[in-house]
Design a protein around this motif. Structure first.
Motif, PDB file in Angstrom:
ATOM      1  N   ILE A 176     -62.431  -0.034  73.555  1.00 36.28           N
ATOM      2  CA  ILE A 176     -61.214  -0.586  72.951  1.00 36.28           C
ATOM      3  C   ILE A 176     -61.032  -2.024  73.421  1.00 36.28           C
ATOM      4  O   ILE A 176     -61.050  -2.306  74.620  1.00 36.28           O
ATOM      5  N   THR A 177     -60.837  -2.935  72.469  1.00 39.87           N
ATOM      6  CA  THR A 177     -60.640  -4.345  72.823  1.00 39.87           C
ATOM      7  C   THR A 177     -59.210  -4.816  72.586  1.00 39.87           C
ATOM      8  O   THR A 177     -58.742  -5.704  73.287  1.00 39.87           O
ATOM      9  N   GLN A 178     -58.499  -4.237  71.616  1.00 38.80           N
ATOM     10  CA  GLN A 178     -57.100  -4.602  71.375  1.00 38.80           C
ATOM     11  C   GLN A 178     -56.400  -3.428  70.700  1.00 38.80           C
ATOM     12  O   GLN A 178     -57.025  -2.607  70.025  1.00 38.80           O
ATOM     13  N   VAL A 179     -55.084  -3.354  70.875  1.00 37.35           N
ATOM     14  CA  VAL A 179     -54.263  -2.320  70.229  1.00 37.35           C
ATOM     15  C   VAL A 179     -52.958  -2.963  69.779  1.00 37.35           C
ATOM     16  O   VAL A 179     -52.581  -4.037  70.261  1.00 37.35           O
ATOM     17  N   ARG A 233     -49.565   5.567  75.698  1.00 34.64           N
ATOM     18  CA  ARG A 233     -50.244   4.781  76.725  1.00 34.64           C
ATOM     19  C   ARG A 233     -49.970   3.301  76.451  1.00 34.64           C
ATOM     20  O   ARG A 233     -49.965   2.870  75.296  1.00 34.64           O
ATOM     21  N   GLY A 234     -49.799   2.531  77.498  1.00 37.46           N
ATOM     22  CA  GLY A 234     -49.654   1.094  77.346  1.00 37.46           C
ATOM     23  C   GLY A 234     -50.991   0.430  77.071  1.00 37.46           C
ATOM     24  O   GLY A 234     -52.065   1.029  77.277  1.00 37.46           O
ATOM     25  N   ALA A 235     -50.911  -0.799  76.625  1.00 38.62           N
ATOM     26  CA  ALA A 235     -52.148  -1.512  76.309  1.00 38.62           C
ATOM     27  C   ALA A 235     -53.073  -1.602  77.520  1.00 38.62           C
ATOM     28  O   ALA A 235     -54.289  -1.481  77.400  1.00 38.62           O
ATOM     29  N   ALA A 236     -52.505  -1.781  78.714  1.00 35.44           N
ATOM     30  CA  ALA A 236     -53.331  -1.891  79.914  1.00 35.44           C
ATOM     31  C   ALA A 236     -54.096  -0.608  80.200  1.00 35.44           C
ATOM     32  O   ALA A 236     -55.129  -0.622  80.867  1.00 35.44           O
ATOM     33  N   ASP A 237     -53.573   0.533  79.709  1.00 29.26           N
ATOM     34  CA  ASP A 237     -54.245   1.821  79.918  1.00 29.26           C
ATOM     35  C   ASP A 237     -55.222   2.148  78.796  1.00 29.26           C
ATOM     36  O   ASP A 237     -55.859   3.216  78.837  1.00 29.26           O
ATOM     37  N   LEU A 238     -55.337   1.266  77.804  1.00 28.69           N
ATOM     38  CA  LEU A 238     -56.228   1.508  76.667  1.00 28.69           C
ATOM     39  C   LEU A 238     -57.365   0.485  76.593  1.00 28.69           C
ATOM     40  O   LEU A 238     -58.530   0.851  76.431  1.00 28.69           O
ATOM     41  N   VAL A 239     -56.997  -0.792  76.706  1.00 25.07           N
ATOM     42  CA  VAL A 239     -57.992  -1.855  76.543  1.00 25.07           C
ATOM     43  C   VAL A 239     -59.029  -1.776  77.665  1.00 25.07           C
ATOM     44  O   VAL A 239     -58.684  -1.645  78.847  1.00 25.07           O
ATOM     45  N   GLY A 240     -60.286  -1.850  77.270  1.00 26.52           N
ATOM     46  CA  GLY A 240     -61.382  -1.796  78.234  1.00 26.52           C
ATOM     47  C   GLY A 240     -61.952  -0.415  78.446  1.00 26.52           C
ATOM     48  O   GLY A 240     -62.987  -0.263  79.107  1.00 26.52           O
ATOM     49  N   TRP A 241     -61.303   0.599  77.916  1.00 24.33           N
ATOM     50  CA  TRP A 241     -61.784   1.978  78.071  1.00 24.33           C
ATOM     51  C   TRP A 241     -62.606   2.401  76.865  1.00 24.33           C
ATOM     52  O   TRP A 241     -62.374   1.949  75.746  1.00 24.33           O
ATOM     53  N   ASP A 242     -63.529   3.309  77.093  1.00 29.30           N
ATOM     54  CA  ASP A 242     -64.281   3.924  76.006  1.00 29.30           C
ATOM     55  C   ASP A 242     -63.329   4.824  75.229  1.00 29.30           C
ATOM     56  O   ASP A 242     -62.735   5.762  75.800  1.00 29.30           O
ATOM     57  N   ALA A 243     -63.151   4.542  73.948  1.00 33.68           N
ATOM     58  CA  ALA A 243     -62.151   5.262  73.144  1.00 33.68           C
ATOM     59  C   ALA A 243     -62.429   6.760  73.113  1.00 33.68           C
ATOM     60  O   ALA A 243     -61.512   7.577  73.214  1.00 33.68           O
ATOM     61  N   HIS A 244     -63.680   7.138  72.985  1.00 38.28           N
ATOM     62  CA  HIS A 244     -64.005   8.567  72.882  1.00 38.28           C
ATOM     63  C   HIS A 244     -63.707   9.284  74.188  1.00 38.28           C
ATOM     64  O   HIS A 244     -63.040  10.327  74.198  1.00 38.28           O
ATOM     65  N   GLU A 245     -64.199   8.745  75.305  1.00 37.84           N
ATOM     66  CA  GLU A 245     -64.010   9.424  76.585  1.00 37.84           C
ATOM     67  C   GLU A 245     -62.542   9.503  76.968  1.00 37.84           C
ATOM     68  O   GLU A 245     -62.079  10.493  77.542  1.00 37.84           O
ATOM     69  N   LEU A 246     -61.790   8.471  76.672  1.00 36.47           N
ATOM     70  CA  LEU A 246     -60.386   8.437  77.070  1.00 36.47           C
ATOM     71  C   LEU A 246     -59.519   9.349  76.218  1.00 36.47           C
ATOM     72  O   LEU A 246     -58.615  10.013  76.736  1.00 36.47           O
ATOM     73  N   LEU A 247     -59.791   9.437  74.908  1.00 37.07           N
ATOM     74  CA  LEU A 247     -58.833  10.037  73.983  1.00 37.07           C
ATOM     75  C   LEU A 247     -59.283  11.340  73.325  1.00 37.07           C
ATOM     76  O   LEU A 247     -58.468  12.240  73.139  1.00 37.07           O
ATOM     77  N   HIS A 248     -60.533  11.450  72.925  1.00 35.97           N
ATOM     78  CA  HIS A 248     -60.925  12.520  72.015  1.00 35.97           C
ATOM     79  C   HIS A 248     -61.061  13.870  72.724  1.00 35.97           C
ATOM     80  O   HIS A 248     -61.747  13.987  73.742  1.00 35.97           O
ATOM     81  N   ARG A 249     -60.422  14.901  72.164  1.00 35.47           N
ATOM     82  CA  ARG A 249     -60.466  16.260  72.706  1.00 35.47           C
ATOM     83  C   ARG A 249     -60.617  17.252  71.556  1.00 35.47           C
ATOM     84  O   ARG A 249     -60.407  16.901  70.383  1.00 35.47           O
ATOM     85  N   ASP A 250     -60.962  18.499  71.904  1.00 37.51           N
ATOM     86  CA  ASP A 250     -60.901  19.529  70.874  1.00 37.51           C
ATOM     87  C   ASP A 250     -59.480  20.077  70.827  1.00 37.51           C
ATOM     88  O   ASP A 250     -58.607  19.643  71.587  1.00 37.51           O
ATOM     89  N   ARG A 251     -59.226  21.073  69.958  1.00 42.95           N
ATOM     90  CA  ARG A 251     -57.840  21.531  69.775  1.00 42.95           C
ATOM     91  C   ARG A 251     -57.288  22.237  71.018  1.00 42.95           C
ATOM     92  O   ARG A 251     -56.090  22.459  71.130  1.00 42.95           O
TER      93      ARG A 251
END
Length: 579
Positions: A40-43, A53-71
């Motif tokens: 993630i580069t910008q939100v 989550r705030g921008a500081a907790d999102l930018v720079g992180w791998d979007a899949h590892e940080l966010l994606h889950r199963d049900r």
């Protein structure tokens, strides 16, 4: 980071973001930009709210590892993630996923992604998402994802067009980039007609994409008939700046009203285009030409929506060509100025001389490199090679000032080279705006027994190279001192040498031996080897071949190059010195 509108979302250093994200600022949707690795580069502010989550907790992180889950809230394997697959494949796609919010609760998001960038710029992806329960269909976003995906792709293309075309000042390169941006993404064929400074039309590009390769059809390129003043035909109107138009082969089936109409009919027949969009390329003051995009029978015909996109592209093309033409005119003036500043070599009985100047191709083709040779009042021949810091008109003007001052001092003061250079150094700070300069000044005179004696001093410049007729070569490192215009007190010294018969003295600037990819020590060794191998060549051929072979291995110089060569005669007395 601001939390209002789309101000949060940008791609640093690129015009791409402003255009792609300008339209997204009006959406009630989360927006993330991810790079080609999925980071993630910008939100925007809506994305922060939806993800908790705030921008500081999102930018720079791998979007899949940080966010994606199963049900059930468990990490989702990359191989099972549709969004990761779409990002890596750089394709537009819609879907839904479970994501983990900042408080570890789960939220189902409907999303769609569209590639952004590439084509010579940094690749990335725009991700737009909403809560899945916002719309009646929980598998798709509620805001017509297909149409928004089309708009995202359109805006990404326009932003990339701006980035690519305005990042070069070479009009030919700009047109090559234009073709690669629109073919085959929009059309199978790209045809570019330009109006020359002589108000003539030249068809400079006819390119077709075949099996992923770009094929130029030179038989369809070349000079075109004059622009008819009243013709209603599409290309004629575009070249007058009147309008953009859709065209088909049927458009040109009737009796032609001009030579351009005949050429257009020939174009349709030769290319097999079944639909085309033609738009004027307008500069700030004049119409510069026209762009034609054509599709073959195996694709849907071009429509009014494509025509609107083409008009946006040609506006950007016109701006880029205007800038490139202005730069090229300035460069031509600068190069002409530089050529006139360089002197004619004197005719000195017994000596052969040659000189070459090569401007840096990627700069303004004018700079501070210079050479000079002239006879002074006592009959000696003054030889000088110098370099004023800079690569612009200021450097060239400074070079002209330094050269004029040097000539005046060398003519009026019968002093050793070191004394002349000392006078020049003391005057530069007061009489010129030159920040810094280097030079080698040598005085070449015949002795009583007809030998040729060189006396020289060096002010921070690469050392002269002496090559004997039998192929021995060495640098004359003696007499070396501080460069000019430092403001420091420095005692300059002279060195002296009797030149052997048929020897060649090489004076040069650092562009011949130094580049970003080659240190100066390596360049000096290459110059020495090549000069030694060319020792038997006539002086003109020696100079040309040395320039060709000793330049950086890329085949082009990053800096200006000046070279001055001098060869002594064959017959000398036994007093001639040895290397």
């Amino acid at each position: 980071m601001s939390h209002s509108g789309v101000g949060n979302v940008s791609v640093p250093g690129s015009a791409r973001s402003a255009e792609v994200l300008g339209v997204l600022g009006v959406l009630d949707a989360g927006v993330c930009l991810v790079d080609e690795r999925g980071t993630i580069t910008q939100v925007n502010a809506c994305a922060e709210r939806l993800l908790g989550r705030g921008a500081a907790d999102l930018v720079g992180w791998d979007a899949h590892e940080l966010l994606h889950r199963d049900r059930h809230g468990r990490p989702l394997a990359r191989a099972r993630c549709q969004m990761v697959e779409a990002v890596l494949a750089r394709r537009a796609q819609a879907g839904s996923s479970w994501c983990e919010r900042g408080d570890r609760s789960l939220v189902e998001l409907s999303w769609f992604v569209a590639p952004c960038g590439g084509v010579g710029g940094p690749a990335g992806t725009v991700l737009v998402f909403t809560a899945a329960d916002q719309g009646p269909d929980r598998t798709h976003p509620p805001h017509a994802p297909e149409s928004l995906l089309v708009e995202l792709e359109r805006l990404a293309l326009l932003a990339e067009t701006t980035t690519q075309l305005t990042s070069t000042l070479d009009s030919d390169e700009a047109l090559r980039r234009l073709v690669r941006l629109v073919v085959p993404k929009i059309a199978d064929w790209a045809v570019i007609d330009l109006i020359t400074e002589a108000d003539e039309v030249e068809r400079v590009t006819v390119v077709h994409c075949e099996d992923g390769a770009f094929v130029a059809h030179e038989d369809l390129q070349g000079p075109m008939p004059p622009i008819p003043e009243e013709s209603p035909m599409p290309l004629s109107r575009a070249l007058r700046g009147a309008a953009s138009t859709l065209a088909t082969p049927h458009t040109y089936q009737g009796p032609p009203d001009s030579g351009i109409a005949i050429e257009q009919k020939r174009l349709f027949e030769a290319t097999g285009m079944v639909s085309a969009a033609i738009a004027p390329i307008r500069g700030l003051r004049d119409v510069l030409g026209a762009l034609t995009l054509g599709r073959s029978a195996d694709r849907e015909p071009l429509t009014g929506a494509d025509l609107s996109l083409l008009e946006d592209i040609t506006r950007r093309t016109g701006l880029a060509l205007d800038n490139a033409r202005l730069y090229q005119r300035q460069r031509k003036v600068a190069e002409t100025m530089q050529r006139h500043l360089l002197p004619q070599l004197p005719s000195v009985p017994g000596l052969q001389m040659a000189a070459r100047y090569v401007p840096a191709p990627d700069d303004s083709q004018v700079g501070g490199d210079w050479y000079d040779a002239f006879t002074v009042a006592d009959g000696a021949t003054a030889l000088v090679i110098g370099d004023v810091v800079g690569h612009d008109l200021d450097a060239a003007a400074g070079m002209a000032q330094v050269r004029s001052m040097f000539r005046a001092y060398a003519w009026t003061h019968h002093e050793p080279p070191s004394a002349i250079v000392h006078r020049l150094d003391g005057s530069m700070a007061h009489l010129t705006g030159v920040p810094m300069a280097t030079l080698v000044f040598g005085s070449l005179a015949q002795t009583a027994d007809s030998a040729w004696q060189l006396t020289w001093t060096n002010a921070g410049h690469p050392p002269p190279l002496l090559v004997t007729h039998d192929g021995q070569a060495r640098y004359l490192t003696e007499g070396h001192g501080l460069l000019l215009s430092t403001g420091l007190e420095w005692t300059r010294t002279d060195a002296s040498l009797l030149l052997p018969p048929r020897s060649t003295l090489v004076l040069y600037t650092d562009g011949l031996v130094e580049s970003r990819d080659r240190p100066i020590d390596s360049g000096l060794e290459q110059l020495r080897k090549h000069a030694a191998s060319l020792a038997h060549r006539p002086l003109a051929a020696f100079t040309d071949l040395l320039l060709e072979r000793a330049r950086p291995t890329t085949g082009s110089n990053e800096d200006d190059i000046a070279v001055l060569t001098v060869r002594t005669p064959e017959i000398q007395s036994a007093a001639g010195g040895d290397l």
